[in-house]
Write a protein that holds these residues in place. Sequence first.
Motif, PDB file in Angstrom:
ATOM      1  N   GLN A 199       0.877   1.187 -11.328  1.00  0.00           N
ATOM      2  CA  GLN A 199       0.751   0.856 -12.740  1.00  0.00           C
ATOM      3  C   GLN A 199       0.585   2.101 -13.602  1.00  0.00           C
ATOM      4  OE1 GLN A 199      -2.451  -2.137 -12.030  1.00  0.00           O
ATOM      5  NE2 GLN A 199      -1.234  -3.435 -13.392  1.00  0.00           N
ATOM      6  N   PHE A 200      -0.217   3.054 -13.109  1.00  0.00           N
ATOM      7  CA  PHE A 200      -0.429   4.287 -13.864  1.00  0.00           C
ATOM      8  C   PHE A 200       0.849   5.113 -13.926  1.00  0.00           C
ATOM      9  CE2 PHE A 200      -4.983   3.579 -13.650  1.00  0.00           C
ATOM     10  CZ  PHE A 200      -5.409   4.148 -14.839  1.00  0.00           C
ATOM     11  N   LEU A 201       1.571   5.189 -12.821  1.00  0.00           N
ATOM     12  CA  LEU A 201       2.785   5.998 -12.803  1.00  0.00           C
ATOM     13  C   LEU A 201       3.861   5.415 -13.722  1.00  0.00           C
ATOM     14  CD1 LEU A 201       3.079   7.050  -9.045  1.00  0.00           C
ATOM     15  CD2 LEU A 201       2.169   8.342 -10.969  1.00  0.00           C
ATOM     16  N   LYS A 202       3.920   4.103 -13.811  1.00  0.00           N
ATOM     17  CA  LYS A 202       4.887   3.489 -14.726  1.00  0.00           C
ATOM     18  C   LYS A 202       4.579   3.839 -16.177  1.00  0.00           C
ATOM     19  CE  LYS A 202       4.579  -0.797 -13.263  1.00  0.00           C
ATOM     20  NZ  LYS A 202       4.861  -2.258 -13.203  1.00  0.00           N
ATOM     21  N   ALA A 203       3.291   4.123 -16.447  1.00  0.00           N
ATOM     22  CA  ALA A 203       2.890   4.469 -17.815  1.00  0.00           C
ATOM     23  C   ALA A 203       3.054   5.955 -18.118  1.00  0.00           C
ATOM     24  CB  ALA A 203       1.440   4.060 -18.044  1.00  0.00           C
ATOM     25  N   CYS A 204       3.486   6.736 -17.111  1.00  0.00           N
ATOM     26  CA  CYS A 204       3.614   8.188 -17.273  1.00  0.00           C
ATOM     27  C   CYS A 204       5.026   8.629 -16.898  1.00  0.00           C
ATOM     28  CB  CYS A 204       2.589   8.921 -16.402  1.00  0.00           C
ATOM     29  SG  CYS A 204       0.900   8.342 -16.594  1.00  0.00           S
ATOM     30  N   PRO A 205       6.003   8.381 -17.739  1.00  0.00           N
ATOM     31  CA  PRO A 205       7.404   8.640 -17.371  1.00  0.00           C
ATOM     32  C   PRO A 205       7.745  10.113 -17.212  1.00  0.00           C
ATOM     33  CG  PRO A 205       7.230   8.042 -19.691  1.00  0.00           C
ATOM     34  CD  PRO A 205       5.878   7.807 -19.093  1.00  0.00           C
ATOM     35  N   ASN A 206       6.962  11.018 -17.816  1.00  0.00           N
ATOM     36  CA  ASN A 206       7.279  12.451 -17.767  1.00  0.00           C
ATOM     37  C   ASN A 206       6.312  13.238 -16.895  1.00  0.00           C
ATOM     38  OD1 ASN A 206       9.530  12.339 -19.641  1.00  0.00           O
ATOM     39  ND2 ASN A 206       8.001  11.920 -21.226  1.00  0.00           N
ATOM     40  N   LEU A 207       5.624  12.539 -15.999  1.00  0.00           N
ATOM     41  CA  LEU A 207       4.639  13.182 -15.131  1.00  0.00           C
ATOM     42  C   LEU A 207       5.298  14.193 -14.201  1.00  0.00           C
ATOM     43  CD1 LEU A 207       1.563  12.934 -14.552  1.00  0.00           C
ATOM     44  CD2 LEU A 207       2.169  11.451 -12.633  1.00  0.00           C
ATOM     45  N   CYS A 208       4.680  15.396 -14.105  1.00  0.00           N
ATOM     46  CA  CYS A 208       5.199  16.465 -13.238  1.00  0.00           C
ATOM     47  C   CYS A 208       4.330  16.690 -12.009  1.00  0.00           C
ATOM     48  CB  CYS A 208       5.319  17.770 -14.021  1.00  0.00           C
ATOM     49  SG  CYS A 208       6.466  17.711 -15.400  1.00  0.00           S
ATOM     50  N   GLN A 209       3.005  16.601 -12.175  1.00  0.00           N
ATOM     51  CA  GLN A 209       2.068  16.840 -11.079  1.00  0.00           C
ATOM     52  C   GLN A 209       1.113  15.659 -10.959  1.00  0.00           C
ATOM     53  OE1 GLN A 209       0.456  20.644 -12.513  1.00  0.00           O
ATOM     54  NE2 GLN A 209       1.513  21.679 -10.855  1.00  0.00           N
ATOM     55  N   PHE A 210       0.965  15.165  -9.730  1.00  0.00           N
ATOM     56  CA  PHE A 210       0.112  14.005  -9.486  1.00  0.00           C
ATOM     57  C   PHE A 210      -0.777  14.284  -8.280  1.00  0.00           C
ATOM     58  CE2 PHE A 210      -0.185   9.505  -7.652  1.00  0.00           C
ATOM     59  CZ  PHE A 210      -1.302   9.206  -8.408  1.00  0.00           C
ATOM     60  N   LYS A 211      -2.073  13.978  -8.434  1.00  0.00           N
ATOM     61  CA  LYS A 211      -3.034  14.227  -7.348  1.00  0.00           C
ATOM     62  C   LYS A 211      -3.908  13.006  -7.153  1.00  0.00           C
ATOM     63  CE  LYS A 211      -6.886  17.254  -5.970  1.00  0.00           C
ATOM     64  NZ  LYS A 211      -7.702  18.439  -6.337  1.00  0.00           N
ATOM     65  N   VAL A 212      -4.100  12.621  -5.890  1.00  0.00           N
ATOM     66  CA  VAL A 212      -5.052  11.576  -5.519  1.00  0.00           C
ATOM     67  C   VAL A 212      -6.135  12.220  -4.671  1.00  0.00           C
ATOM     68  CG1 VAL A 212      -5.430   9.434  -4.253  1.00  0.00           C
ATOM     69  CG2 VAL A 212      -3.346   9.729  -5.610  1.00  0.00           C
ATOM     70  N   GLU A 213      -7.377  12.054  -5.091  1.00  0.00           N
ATOM     71  CA  GLU A 213      -8.497  12.678  -4.386  1.00  0.00           C
ATOM     72  C   GLU A 213      -9.461  11.597  -3.898  1.00  0.00           C
ATOM     73  OE1 GLU A 213     -12.141  15.866  -5.253  1.00  0.00           O
ATOM     74  OE2 GLU A 213     -10.464  15.690  -6.656  1.00  0.00           O
ATOM     75  N   PHE A 214      -9.648  11.534  -2.586  1.00  0.00           N
ATOM     76  CA  PHE A 214     -10.619  10.606  -2.010  1.00  0.00           C
ATOM     77  C   PHE A 214     -11.994  11.273  -2.033  1.00  0.00           C
ATOM     78  CE2 PHE A 214      -6.643   9.287   0.136  1.00  0.00           C
ATOM     79  CZ  PHE A 214      -6.626   7.970  -0.279  1.00  0.00           C
ATOM     80  N   ILE A 215     -12.988  10.551  -2.541  1.00  0.00           N
ATOM     81  CA  ILE A 215     -14.319  11.124  -2.732  1.00  0.00           C
ATOM     82  C   ILE A 215     -15.370  10.285  -2.011  1.00  0.00           C
ATOM     83  CG2 ILE A 215     -13.764  12.223  -4.937  1.00  0.00           C
ATOM     84  CD1 ILE A 215     -14.910   9.802  -6.352  1.00  0.00           C
ATOM     85  N   ASP A 216     -16.625  10.789  -2.094  1.00  0.00           N
ATOM     86  CA  ASP A 216     -17.800  10.082  -1.564  1.00  0.00           C
ATOM     87  C   ASP A 216     -17.785   9.942  -0.048  1.00  0.00           C
ATOM     88  OD1 ASP A 216     -18.844   9.848  -4.047  1.00  0.00           O
ATOM     89  OD2 ASP A 216     -18.210   7.792  -4.380  1.00  0.00           O
ATOM     90  N   LEU A 217     -17.122  10.871   0.630  1.00  0.00           N
ATOM     91  CA  LEU A 217     -17.198  10.853   2.092  1.00  0.00           C
ATOM     92  C   LEU A 217     -18.599  11.172   2.581  1.00  0.00           C
ATOM     93  CD1 LEU A 217     -13.863  12.585   3.110  1.00  0.00           C
ATOM     94  CD2 LEU A 217     -14.546  10.278   3.671  1.00  0.00           C
ATOM     95  N   VAL A 218     -19.363  11.920   1.781  1.00  0.00           N
ATOM     96  CA  VAL A 218     -20.704  12.326   2.202  1.00  0.00           C
ATOM     97  C   VAL A 218     -21.650  11.145   2.305  1.00  0.00           C
ATOM     98  CG1 VAL A 218     -20.539  14.667   1.316  1.00  0.00           C
ATOM     99  CG2 VAL A 218     -21.241  12.826  -0.207  1.00  0.00           C
ATOM    100  N   GLU A 219     -21.270   9.998   1.736  1.00  0.00           N
ATOM    101  CA  GLU A 219     -22.145   8.840   1.818  1.00  0.00           C
ATOM    102  C   GLU A 219     -22.103   8.190   3.195  1.00  0.00           C
ATOM    103  OE1 GLU A 219     -21.297   6.154  -1.297  1.00  0.00           O
ATOM    104  OE2 GLU A 219     -21.861   7.544  -2.891  1.00  0.00           O
ATOM    105  N   VAL A 220     -21.115   8.535   3.993  1.00  0.00           N
ATOM    106  CA  VAL A 220     -21.043   8.023   5.357  1.00  0.00           C
ATOM    107  C   VAL A 220     -22.066   8.769   6.195  1.00  0.00           C
ATOM    108  CG1 VAL A 220     -19.511   7.551   7.283  1.00  0.00           C
ATOM    109  CG2 VAL A 220     -18.607   7.636   4.983  1.00  0.00           C
ATOM    110  N   SER A 221     -22.718   8.106   7.114  1.00  0.00           N
ATOM    111  CA  SER A 221     -23.787   8.736   7.885  1.00  0.00           C
ATOM    112  C   SER A 221     -23.299   9.953   8.641  1.00  0.00           C
ATOM    113  CB  SER A 221     -24.400   7.723   8.859  1.00  0.00           C
ATOM    114  OG  SER A 221     -23.398   7.206   9.730  1.00  0.00           O
ATOM    115  N   SER A 222     -22.079   9.923   9.123  1.00  0.00           N
ATOM    116  CA  SER A 222     -21.491  11.095   9.766  1.00  0.00           C
ATOM    117  C   SER A 222     -19.983  10.988   9.684  1.00  0.00           C
ATOM    118  CB  SER A 222     -21.920  11.198  11.228  1.00  0.00           C
ATOM    119  OG  SER A 222     -21.343  10.173  11.995  1.00  0.00           O
ATOM    120  N   PHE A 223     -19.312  12.120   9.571  1.00  0.00           N
ATOM    121  CA  PHE A 223     -17.864  12.082   9.463  1.00  0.00           C
ATOM    122  C   PHE A 223     -17.252  11.590  10.775  1.00  0.00           C
ATOM    123  CE2 PHE A 223     -13.548  13.527   9.026  1.00  0.00           C
ATOM    124  CZ  PHE A 223     -13.315  13.273   7.694  1.00  0.00           C
ATOM    125  N   GLU A 224     -17.918  11.905  11.886  1.00  0.00           N
ATOM    126  CA  GLU A 224     -17.445  11.437  13.174  1.00  0.00           C
ATOM    127  C   GLU A 224     -17.388   9.907  13.194  1.00  0.00           C
ATOM    128  OE1 GLU A 224     -19.540  13.779  12.690  1.00  0.00           O
ATOM    129  OE2 GLU A 224     -18.890  15.540  13.797  1.00  0.00           O
TER     130      GLU A 224
END
Length: 425
Positions: free
Chosen positions: A298-323
């Motif tokens: 939906q966001f990309l359809k609203a940005c017809p002239n987009l040149c750079q796009f980034k998706v960042e996953f966050i809040d991994l530190v809330e997991v008790s351990s990455f393992e």
Amino acid sequence: MGMKEAAKTSIISKRWRYVSTKATHLDFNPSIIFPYFNLKHSDRCFSSRAIKKKYINWVNQVVNLHSSPCIDKFTACFGFERRKMDARHIDKWVRFAISKQVKNIELSCVRLRNSFYTLRFDDIIDSSSSGIRFLQSLCLKSINVSGDILEYVLEQCRFLERLHIEVSPTLVKLKVVGLCLKLKHLTISDCFSLKQLEIEAVNLVYLQFDTFEKDHWSNVVFKNTPNLVDASFAASRVSYFTPIFLQNSHLAQISRLSLRMQLDVLSAGSLPTFCNLKQLTIMVDYWFEDELIACINQFLKACPNLCQFKVEFIDLVEVSSFEEAYQLNKSDSFSDDDEEIGDYNMELDRKVHPNLREFQVSGFCGRFIDVELILFILRISCNLETIICECHHGHSVAEEVTQVIRSRADKLVKLIPPKISLVII
């Protein structure tokens, strides 16, 4: 000469002991006198009475003996308890900086026992001079400040270009209004009591506004921001701040946008067309993946002239351990013979994005959804040149887990056309 260099020269020779009293950049970074000071754990460091006392004595010594008529910068990071003595020291530092016609002030309070330092009118109104009018940048972090004080600063400081307020529980109402304002950068972050924000600043270029209360977004008003090109917003849900885009036409002109949110699918017409948007960053909680591609579509359809796009996953530190996170997602990682990849159960936009040149995913783990996202971007982009896969997660993980993640990232080579450059970080 800065405070760090002044501290070094005072050690080398007694002749240079008071060189800091003539410095115009007074940066009282605790790490200068406490080599092992860690800003991430500053509350633990300042909980020591000896460390706090040494820091206060250091600042007071420079303030008491300072002889230059003006200073360019005053920065302090201090531990604060709800004690009159602590407040008196900080009051003194603020009045000193203003009396020296300071241009840049940055005050950061390390809350001890959840105590906030409160900035008062008496601290900023200097009866002996009009030093505050020279202020160009004001940054307050974890400090109580009222809207009346900030509006007074905006009225008096005709040269003010940057205002940064972060974590201020007493900020309830704020008007950033004035045809003569030179303000270019405005940040209002984590002020959870803020119920009304009005912005009318013709020179404003950058805006950051973070609040996770739905009601707060309904009372945000933009009247005149014709030069706003860079914006950053954070909310609990996407739908909280989308009405702002529709109600304020000036926001459709921005060229760089950063959004932190939990995802939900928007109704048709919830977003305007961002014709000028060139860079888009979406930060999303790692575990909210069900609506990821549909919302991004939906966001990309609203940005017809987009040149750079980034998706960042966050809040991994809330997991008790990455393992633990790695073990949890072993089952949904992809393999070379995975036939299900690319089979979407939702209606996606099949139109190409001819202007999209670079896509970056930060927090890549090699889960099924990670690869689905990359393949989706490949499907809608006909001129994509670079894919950046960032495996770094901002905290320490076991070497074994790191190797597994990187090996998953290496497998992307088989999925990505040769003409597209794959960069693995």
